[in-house]
Design an enzyme around this catalytic site. Structure first.
Site, PDB file in Angstrom:
ATOM      1  N   SER A 148       0.829  -1.186   0.000  1.00 36.61           N
ATOM      2  CA  SER A 148       0.000   0.000   0.000  1.00 36.61           C
ATOM      3  C   SER A 148       0.874   1.251   0.000  1.00 36.61           C
ATOM      4  O   SER A 148       1.713   1.410  -0.880  1.00 36.61           O
ATOM      5  CB  SER A 148      -0.933  -0.062   1.212  1.00 36.61           C
ATOM      6  OG  SER A 148      -1.881   0.944   1.165  1.00 36.61           O
ATOM      7  N   HIS A 197      -7.971  -5.740  -0.684  1.00 34.51           N
ATOM      8  CA  HIS A 197      -6.748  -5.050  -0.301  1.00 34.51           C
ATOM      9  C   HIS A 197      -6.325  -5.441   1.113  1.00 34.51           C
ATOM     10  O   HIS A 197      -7.136  -5.458   2.024  1.00 34.51           O
ATOM     11  CB  HIS A 197      -6.999  -3.553  -0.379  1.00 34.51           C
ATOM     12  CG  HIS A 197      -5.798  -2.729  -0.099  1.00 34.51           C
ATOM     13  ND1 HIS A 197      -4.784  -2.554  -1.011  1.00 34.51           N
ATOM     14  CD2 HIS A 197      -5.434  -2.034   0.995  1.00 34.51           C
ATOM     15  CE1 HIS A 197      -3.865  -1.784  -0.495  1.00 34.51           C
ATOM     16  NE2 HIS A 197      -4.230  -1.466   0.727  1.00 34.51           N
ATOM     17  N   GLU A 253      -8.987  -5.581  -5.062  1.00 30.69           N
ATOM     18  CA  GLU A 253      -8.379  -4.557  -4.214  1.00 30.69           C
ATOM     19  C   GLU A 253      -9.399  -3.622  -3.556  1.00 30.69           C
ATOM     20  O   GLU A 253      -9.374  -3.400  -2.350  1.00 30.69           O
ATOM     21  CB  GLU A 253      -7.410  -3.706  -5.041  1.00 30.69           C
ATOM     22  CG  GLU A 253      -6.134  -4.401  -5.443  1.00 30.69           C
ATOM     23  CD  GLU A 253      -5.072  -4.374  -4.358  1.00 30.69           C
ATOM     24  OE1 GLU A 253      -5.331  -3.862  -3.261  1.00 30.69           O
ATOM     25  OE2 GLU A 253      -3.977  -4.899  -4.622  1.00 30.69           O
TER      26      GLU A 253
END
Length: 533
Positions: free
Chosen positions: A221, A445, A340
């Site tokens: 990230s 995610h 995601e």
């Protein structure tokens, strides 16, 4: 930069909001034997450190790698840490850096400006020097902590040394007010912290059994975006020999001019509007006045802060450097998760009550994709998906994560070895609130992280998922060891670009990992590449 959402992955916010509890001080207290023979005691130039010994690993936590960035050192590049006398307790992590108060359910507790510490996980056996992975945490550059990532599995099964790092966040990490430094040499203090941690590792990791010549920089990230920055930042050159980028959409960058203007506005808002006195004023403010992040730009309902390009520390945007071959030419492991953006749709649903109706769908696309919204609506029609939430999540997953990553892999692979993956366990365990939604989050995610780190807070892995976890640890640690991801129990992972059909990617899934060539078509990357900026 193409329009798109900029709420980047906020891992710690998710962990706090969804009740994930992480312990970074596993194991029993160290054996109180003499420091000359006790593996719980390590001596470096700064002094002696007493850590924690467990059956399968050692942990040394809360080690200062730079001086406290307070008072006159606030909004400056990090200075070296000072030493200490006697044994320093290294059994507990240091405080988190100051967080964005919005998602921080701990309301600032366990945070401090004096936060530049790192944690080191090593195999239990002290012997030959092991390769090193330095992990940069996610959290949108406004939340998170290296303390979240219990790396015992990578250290024990992978036989590597893992270092997790805290760095300045939000305003304290990235305010780019022009009075704070020489022309262009402002902002990016958090990025400078990461570089200081890498220099500390270079100078000290051998004392912990790590090989300073075999350092891999990794992150997810915002941490993955940081890795992108270090691939092009001049001061990062030579500090690592390989890189891992997980779910890092590195197209999101603030330019110096915009960041400076937003920083001027921020300073005025906290009572430091006079440019002649702003630097002293900002450095004298109580920490609580600076907890709210400086936002460099807004797209739709989402904000972004973070590293500033066109600056002295980061002259070139990563995607441009990847394309022209000027990034550091080191092996790269890169990938994303299959779904995601469902995480962010889910968090808005849980925290703000957003229901994502069919009537709202055109507006969501307009806020996110601007003039391209009509083309995106045609490509991602509601009739194809079980709900508007999943239609929107699919569009953002493809346009802002999957296809950006595919472009990065293609550009980098023209100059260096690249290995690409997709995490594809759509039944990955999630915290309980994510299991109450009217839509599935799938392989969303951050869900791959608990296959590498012990982050807890969700149902245990199934036997097949545990096998996938073991294989992922093998692949990651193999890449850290020699630049090639390999698992004795999984298929060979080919280099990206080695198959003219596309990719290839390694699809990571509990019913058996497999090499695929259809990633770009599945995520409609030719469509996204054809849109106008």
């Amino acid at each position: 930069m193409p329009p798109g959402p900029v709420r980047q992955p906020r891992l710690l916010a998710l962990i706090l909001a969804l009740g994930i509890v992480v312990g970074c001080t596993s194991g029993a207290p160290a054996n109180p034997s003499g420091p000359e023979t006790d593996p719980a005691v390590v001596r470096i130039d700064a002094g002696a450190l007493r850590g924690v010994i467990a059956d399968d690993h050692r942990l040394f936590a809360g080690i200062p790698y730079a001086a406290p960035p307070v008072g006159p050192l606030r909004f400056r590049s990090p200075e070296p840490a000072t030493g200490w006398t006697g044994e320093r307790d290294a059994t507990r992590p240091g405080p988190r850096c100051v967080q964005n108060p919005g998602p921080d359910l701990e309301l600032g507790r366990h945070t401090d400006e004096d936060c530049l510490t790192l944690n080191i996980w090593t195999p239990a056996e002290v012997g030959e020097k092991r390769p090193v992975m330095v992990w940069i945490h996610g959290g949108a550059f406004v939340n998170g902590s290296g303390n979240v990532y219990d790396a015992r599995w990578l250290a024990s099964r992978g036989d590597i040394v893992v270092v997790t790092v805290n760095y300045r966040l939000g305003t304290l990490g990235f305010l780019a007010h022009p009075s704070l430094g020489a022309d262009g040499d402002v902002g990016n203090y958090g990025l400078g912290d990461q570089q200081a941690a890498l220099r500390w590792v270079r100078d000290n990791i051998s004392a912990f059994g790590g090989d300073p010549q075999k350092v891999t920089l990794a992150g997810e990230s915002a941490g993955g975006m940081s890795v992108c920055d270090h691939l092009v930042a001049p001061a990062s050159s030579g500090l690592f020999r390989a890189a891992i980028i997980q779910s890092g959409p590195c197209q999101a960058q603030a330019d110096l001019q915009l960041a400076q203007q937003r920083s001027l506005d921020y300073a005025a808002g906290v009572g430091c509007g006079d440019p002649a006195t702003a630097a002293d004023c900002l450095r004298a403010l109580p920490t609580d006045k600076l907890r709210r992040p400086v936002w460099f730009y807004n797209i739709g309902a989402d904000d972004l802060t973070g590293p500033v390009t066109g600056s002295a520390a980061l002259p070139t945007a990563p995607l441009a450097a990847f394309a022209d071959g000027t990034a550091a030419r080191v092996p790269v492991l890169i990938g994303s998760t299959r779904d995601e953006f469902t995480l962010f749709v889910a968090l808005r649903y849980l925290q703000q009550g957003d229901r994502y109706t069919a009537e709202e769908y055109p507006g969501l696309l307009a806020d996110t994709f601007g003039p391209n919204a009509g083309a995106v609506a045609d490509r991602y029609p509601l009739a194809r998906y079980d709900s508007p939430a999943l239609a929107y999540a699919a569009a953002v997953t493809d346009g802002e994560f999957a296809c950006v990553g595919d472009r990065m892999a293609r550009d980098l692979s023209a100059h260096q070895p690249v290995y690409a993956y997709e995490f594809n366990d759509r039944q990955a365990p999630t915290p309980e609130p994510l299991r109450t939604l009217p839509f599935p989050v799938g392989a969303s995610h951050s869900l791959e992280l608990r296959y590498l780190f012990d982050v807890g807070g969700a149902p245990p892995l199934s036997p097949d998922q545990q096998t996938l976890s073991d294989q992922m640890i093998d692949y990651w640690s193999g890449f850290v060891t020699d630049g090639v991801p390999a698992s004795p129990a999984g298929p060979a992972w080919p280099r990206f670009g080695s198959d003219p059909a596309g990719g290839p990617y390694l699809s990571l899934q509990p019913d058996g990992n497999r090499v695929t060539t259809g990633f770009a078509d599945e995520h409609q990357c030719p469509f996204w590449a054809g849109l106008k900026d």
